[in-house]
Design a protein around this motif. Structure first.
Motif, PDB file in Angstrom:
ATOM      1  N   LYS A   2      33.418  44.729  34.607  1.00  0.00           N
ATOM      2  CA  LYS A   2      33.970  43.481  35.310  1.00  0.00           C
ATOM      3  C   LYS A   2      34.535  44.057  36.895  1.00  0.00           C
ATOM      4  O   LYS A   2      35.126  45.299  36.759  1.00  0.00           O
ATOM      5  CB  LYS A   2      34.953  42.768  34.752  1.00  0.00           C
ATOM      6  N   LEU A   3      34.219  43.442  37.792  1.00  0.00           N
ATOM      7  CA  LEU A   3      35.017  43.915  39.307  1.00  0.00           C
ATOM      8  C   LEU A   3      36.569  43.847  39.044  1.00  0.00           C
ATOM      9  O   LEU A   3      36.893  44.671  39.592  1.00  0.00           O
ATOM     10  CB  LEU A   3      34.606  42.704  40.325  1.00  0.00           C
ATOM     11  N   SER A   4      37.180  43.123  38.278  1.00  0.00           N
ATOM     12  CA  SER A   4      38.538  42.968  38.275  1.00  0.00           C
ATOM     13  C   SER A   4      39.137  44.318  37.499  1.00  0.00           C
ATOM     14  O   SER A   4      40.132  44.853  37.869  1.00  0.00           O
ATOM     15  CB  SER A   4      39.109  41.764  37.087  1.00  0.00           C
ATOM     16  N   SER A   5      38.439  45.143  36.992  1.00  0.00           N
ATOM     17  CA  SER A   5      38.588  46.270  36.305  1.00  0.00           C
ATOM     18  C   SER A   5      38.055  47.650  36.944  1.00  0.00           C
ATOM     19  O   SER A   5      38.292  48.797  36.743  1.00  0.00           O
ATOM     20  CB  SER A   5      38.430  46.456  34.762  1.00  0.00           C
ATOM     21  N   TRP A   6      37.365  47.357  37.997  1.00  0.00           N
ATOM     22  CA  TRP A   6      36.683  48.526  39.029  1.00  0.00           C
ATOM     23  C   TRP A   6      37.729  49.230  39.642  1.00  0.00           C
ATOM     24  O   TRP A   6      38.748  48.715  40.164  1.00  0.00           O
ATOM     25  CB  TRP A   6      35.676  47.799  40.036  1.00  0.00           C
ATOM     26  N   ARG A  42      44.251  45.602  45.598  1.00  0.00           N
ATOM     27  CA  ARG A  42      44.678  44.568  44.589  1.00  0.00           C
ATOM     28  C   ARG A  42      45.788  43.941  45.067  1.00  0.00           C
ATOM     29  O   ARG A  42      46.823  44.333  45.384  1.00  0.00           O
ATOM     30  CB  ARG A  42      44.750  45.465  43.338  1.00  0.00           C
ATOM     31  N   THR A  43      45.815  42.630  44.947  1.00  0.00           N
ATOM     32  CA  THR A  43      47.072  41.887  45.073  1.00  0.00           C
ATOM     33  C   THR A  43      47.941  41.891  43.892  1.00  0.00           C
ATOM     34  O   THR A  43      47.527  42.129  42.776  1.00  0.00           O
ATOM     35  CB  THR A  43      46.602  40.520  45.661  1.00  0.00           C
ATOM     36  N   LEU A  44      49.062  41.252  44.309  1.00  0.00           N
ATOM     37  CA  LEU A  44      50.278  41.203  43.469  1.00  0.00           C
ATOM     38  C   LEU A  44      49.977  40.299  41.979  1.00  0.00           C
ATOM     39  O   LEU A  44      50.271  40.889  41.075  1.00  0.00           O
ATOM     40  CB  LEU A  44      51.584  40.391  44.106  1.00  0.00           C
ATOM     41  N   PHE A  45      49.146  39.379  42.226  1.00  0.00           N
ATOM     42  CA  PHE A  45      48.850  38.480  40.994  1.00  0.00           C
ATOM     43  C   PHE A  45      47.252  38.699  40.503  1.00  0.00           C
ATOM     44  O   PHE A  45      46.760  37.709  39.647  1.00  0.00           O
ATOM     45  CB  PHE A  45      49.261  37.098  41.305  1.00  0.00           C
ATOM     46  N   GLY A  46      46.831  39.795  40.855  1.00  0.00           N
ATOM     47  CA  GLY A  46      45.640  40.253  40.123  1.00  0.00           C
ATOM     48  C   GLY A  46      44.413  40.128  40.951  1.00  0.00           C
ATOM     49  O   GLY A  46      43.023  39.923  40.435  1.00  0.00           O
ATOM     50  N   GLY A  47      44.526  39.426  42.241  1.00  0.00           N
ATOM     51  CA  GLY A  47      43.416  39.263  43.126  1.00  0.00           C
ATOM     52  C   GLY A  47      42.840  40.637  43.443  1.00  0.00           C
ATOM     53  O   GLY A  47      43.471  41.650  43.243  1.00  0.00           O
ATOM     54  N   ARG A  61      42.022  36.331  40.793  1.00  0.00           N
ATOM     55  CA  ARG A  61      41.868  37.362  39.358  1.00  0.00           C
ATOM     56  C   ARG A  61      40.736  36.618  38.661  1.00  0.00           C
ATOM     57  O   ARG A  61      39.740  37.430  37.946  1.00  0.00           O
ATOM     58  CB  ARG A  61      43.066  37.094  38.594  1.00  0.00           C
ATOM     59  N   ALA A  62      40.552  35.201  38.695  1.00  0.00           N
ATOM     60  CA  ALA A  62      39.429  34.647  37.777  1.00  0.00           C
ATOM     61  C   ALA A  62      38.140  34.891  38.272  1.00  0.00           C
ATOM     62  O   ALA A  62      37.102  35.329  37.339  1.00  0.00           O
ATOM     63  CB  ALA A  62      39.815  33.298  37.503  1.00  0.00           C
ATOM     64  N   ALA A  63      37.912  35.010  39.453  1.00  0.00           N
ATOM     65  CA  ALA A  63      36.524  35.120  40.191  1.00  0.00           C
ATOM     66  C   ALA A  63      36.241  36.536  40.115  1.00  0.00           C
ATOM     67  O   ALA A  63      35.071  37.004  39.753  1.00  0.00           O
ATOM     68  CB  ALA A  63      36.610  34.692  41.516  1.00  0.00           C
ATOM     69  N   ALA A  64      37.011  37.599  40.083  1.00  0.00           N
ATOM     70  CA  ALA A  64      36.834  38.855  40.091  1.00  0.00           C
ATOM     71  C   ALA A  64      36.503  39.302  38.548  1.00  0.00           C
ATOM     72  O   ALA A  64      35.792  40.259  38.510  1.00  0.00           O
ATOM     73  CB  ALA A  64      38.104  39.713  40.471  1.00  0.00           C
ATOM     74  N   ALA A  65      37.086  38.497  37.591  1.00  0.00           N
ATOM     75  CA  ALA A  65      36.745  38.874  36.313  1.00  0.00           C
ATOM     76  C   ALA A  65      35.240  38.438  36.023  1.00  0.00           C
ATOM     77  O   ALA A  65      34.712  38.743  34.926  1.00  0.00           O
ATOM     78  CB  ALA A  65      37.680  38.055  35.461  1.00  0.00           C
TER      79      ALA A  65
END
Length: 82
Positions: A2-6, A42-47, A61-65
């Motif tokens: 997932k992009l959110s964990s890249w 990375r932004t403060l709230f997971g963006g 965060r949701a889109a990146a996940a």
């Protein structure tokens, strides 16, 4: 993966988007399967802020996940036009 964990400052190739709302706009901005991206922040709230062809795109965060990426070692990032 997932992009959110890249990891930040690592290049990746987009495998699939997995986002329905705003998908057309994301494609217009260069976020499409096969695109080479780099997580710049990375932004403060997971963006996540991406570098795509020298441009920046912020995702929540949701889109990146929902976006899946793979490593693309040896592919240089395109340089921004000044």
């Amino acid at each position: 993966m997932k992009l959110s964990s890249w990891p930040a400052n690592q290049q990746a190739r987009v495998v699939s988007l997995g986002i329905e709302s705003g998908r057309l706009r994301a494609r217009e901005l260069g976020l499409r399967p096969g695109a080479i991206v780099r997580v710049t922040q990375r932004t403060l709230f997971g963006g996540t802020v991406l570098d795509i062809d020298g441009g920046r795109l912020a995702l929540d965060r949701a889109a990146a996940a929902r976006i899946h990426v793979e490593p693309c070692d040896g592919v240089p990032m395109p340089k921004a036009i000044s």
